[in-house]
Design an enzyme around this catalytic site. Structure first.
Site, mmCIF file in Angstrom:
data_model
loop_
_atom_site.group_PDB
_atom_site.id
_atom_site.type_symbol
_atom_site.label_atom_id
_atom_site.label_comp_id
_atom_site.label_asym_id
_atom_site.label_seq_id
_atom_site.Cartn_x
_atom_site.Cartn_y
_atom_site.Cartn_z
ATOM 1 C CG ASN A 1 -2.540 -0.891 1.059
ATOM 2 O OD1 ASN A 1 -3.076 -0.450 0.061
ATOM 3 N ND2 ASN A 1 -2.262 -2.056 1.549
ATOM 4 N NE ARG B 1 2.437 -2.917 19.116
ATOM 5 C CZ ARG B 1 2.280 -3.697 19.979
ATOM 6 N NH1 ARG B 1 2.394 -4.870 19.774
ATOM 7 N NH2 ARG B 1 2.201 -3.275 21.309
ATOM 8 C CG LEU C 1 -1.647 3.325 16.864
ATOM 9 C CD1 LEU C 1 -2.157 4.014 15.598
ATOM 10 C CD2 LEU C 1 -0.351 3.582 17.406
ATOM 11 C CG HIS D 1 -10.712 -3.796 8.347
ATOM 12 N ND1 HIS D 1 -9.513 -4.355 9.179
ATOM 13 C CD2 HIS D 1 -11.883 -4.434 8.209
ATOM 14 C CE1 HIS D 1 -10.495 -5.568 9.473
ATOM 15 N NE2 HIS D 1 -11.619 -5.643 8.878
ATOM 16 C CB THR E 1 -12.878 6.466 16.314
ATOM 17 O OG1 THR E 1 -13.238 4.983 15.995
ATOM 18 C CG2 THR E 1 -13.224 7.439 15.232
ATOM 19 C CG ASP F 1 -10.575 -2.875 12.375
ATOM 20 O OD1 ASP F 1 -9.664 -2.401 12.119
ATOM 21 O OD2 ASP F 1 -10.514 -4.097 12.561
ATOM 22 C CD GLN G 1 -2.175 -6.878 0.210
ATOM 23 O OE1 GLN G 1 -1.391 -7.349 -0.709
ATOM 24 N NE2 GLN G 1 -2.083 -6.708 1.310
ATOM 25 C CD GLU H 1 -6.183 -3.526 1.269
ATOM 26 O OE1 GLU H 1 -4.765 -3.830 1.116
ATOM 27 O OE2 GLU H 1 -6.869 -3.775 2.255
HETATM 28 C C1 GRF Z 1 -3.188 -4.682 3.721
HETATM 29 O O1 GRF Z 1 -4.128 -5.693 3.176
HETATM 30 C C2 GRF Z 1 -4.373 -3.914 4.603
HETATM 31 O O2 GRF Z 1 -5.876 -4.319 4.474
HETATM 32 C C3 GRF Z 1 -3.902 -4.488 5.997
HETATM 33 O O3 GRF Z 1 -2.990 -4.714 6.081
HETATM 34 C C4 GRF Z 1 -2.421 -4.963 4.647
HETATM 35 C C5 GRF Z 1 -1.085 -4.467 4.472
HETATM 36 O O4 GRF Z 1 -0.516 -4.823 3.328
HETATM 37 N N1 GRF Z 1 -4.554 -3.197 6.954
HETATM 38 P P1 GRF Z 1 0.960 -4.113 2.692
HETATM 39 O O5 GRF Z 1 2.093 -3.957 3.982
HETATM 40 O O6 GRF Z 1 0.572 -2.577 2.234
HETATM 41 O O7 GRF Z 1 1.362 -4.976 1.635
#
Ligand code: GRF
Length: 222
Positions: free
Chosen positions: A17, A94, A96, A112, A144, A148, A174, A177
């Site tokens: 990401n 982690r 927070l 998420h 928040t 999630d 992904q 994402e």
């Molecule tokens: C992603 O699939 C996201 O949904 C989750 O953690 C993963 C991170 O993947 N929160 P990357 O490290 O960005 O490849």
């Protein structure tokens, strides 16, 4: 918010990401200033991605702290050196604590891998397959205190193929994402999407529903 939104990206792992942000900032599609990439793990591959691009990096290992609060305080101290307008959690593994979340209230984004409010927590892809759901995807939301549970900004959804494995499904999610997260962060960075009084506001209007984008099975926007 500053014209060029100063952004800290927090990672723990591979950073695909993060890479999607780097790629769009590099091409000029995304007007964020990637100020720092922070990891709680020194071997996170995302740190390599950042260094290769010339983005400053910082790492604080959570294992060196006696409790969550002291780790969170150390992370705040580090991040504040960069005066971030926006914090992007990109695979930051982690939780927070409330003090951290309240300190940066309305300025922390998470992605998420589920269509929240369905499937908060872990193992989302297998849970979707087990439930026989028709749709799956990912959600960008403000962070928040509720895990999630913060107000949603943007969701990318696609149809589930019941014969695919959880790994295959994860891979397809992904790919979605990598398209929706930079876009959502751009909406926040430009001020079009805002967090106010516990809700998402779009273009000055409060909303309970996220923007929903549909993708085909190959991960192309339908
Ligand atoms: C992603 O699939 C996201 O949904 C989750 O953690 C993963 C991170 O993947 N929160 P990357 O490290 O960005 O490849």
């Amino acid at each position: 918010m500053a014209t060029r939104c100063k952004t800290a990206i927090l990672i723990s792992g591979s950073g695909t990401n993060l890479q999607s942000f780097i790629d769009r900032v590099t091409t000029g599609e995304l007007a964020l200033d990637l100020s720092v990439v922070f990891s709680n793990k020194p071997d996170a591959h995302g740190l390599v991605r950042a260094k290769q691009t010339g983005i400053p990096t910082a790492c604080i290992e959570h294992g060196n702290f006696p409790d969550r609060e002291s780790f969170d305080r150390a992370v705040i101290e580090e991040l504040d050196r960069w005066s971030p307008d926006l914090l992007v959690l990109a695979g930051f593994m982690r939780i927070l604590g409330p003090a951290f979340v309240n300190y940066y209230e309305g300025r922390i984004l998470n992605i998420h891998p589920a269509l929240l409010p369905k499937y908060p927590g872990l193992n989302t892809h297998q849970r979707v397959l087990d439930a026989g759901d028709e749709w799956h995807g990912s959600t960008v939301h403000f962070v928040t205190e509720e895990l999630d549970g913060g107000p949603r900004i943007l969701q990318g959804r696609m149809r589930v193929d019941p014969s695919e494995s959880a790994d295959e499904l994860q891979c397809r999610v992904q790919a979605v994402e990598h398209q929706i997260y930079p876009e959502a962060a751009g909406l926040v960075g430009s001020g079009r999407a805002q967090f106010r009084e516990g809700k998402t506001w779009f273009d000055g209007a409060e909303t309970d529903e996220p923007v929903i984008q549909t993708f085909d099975t190959a991960g192309v926007r339908a």
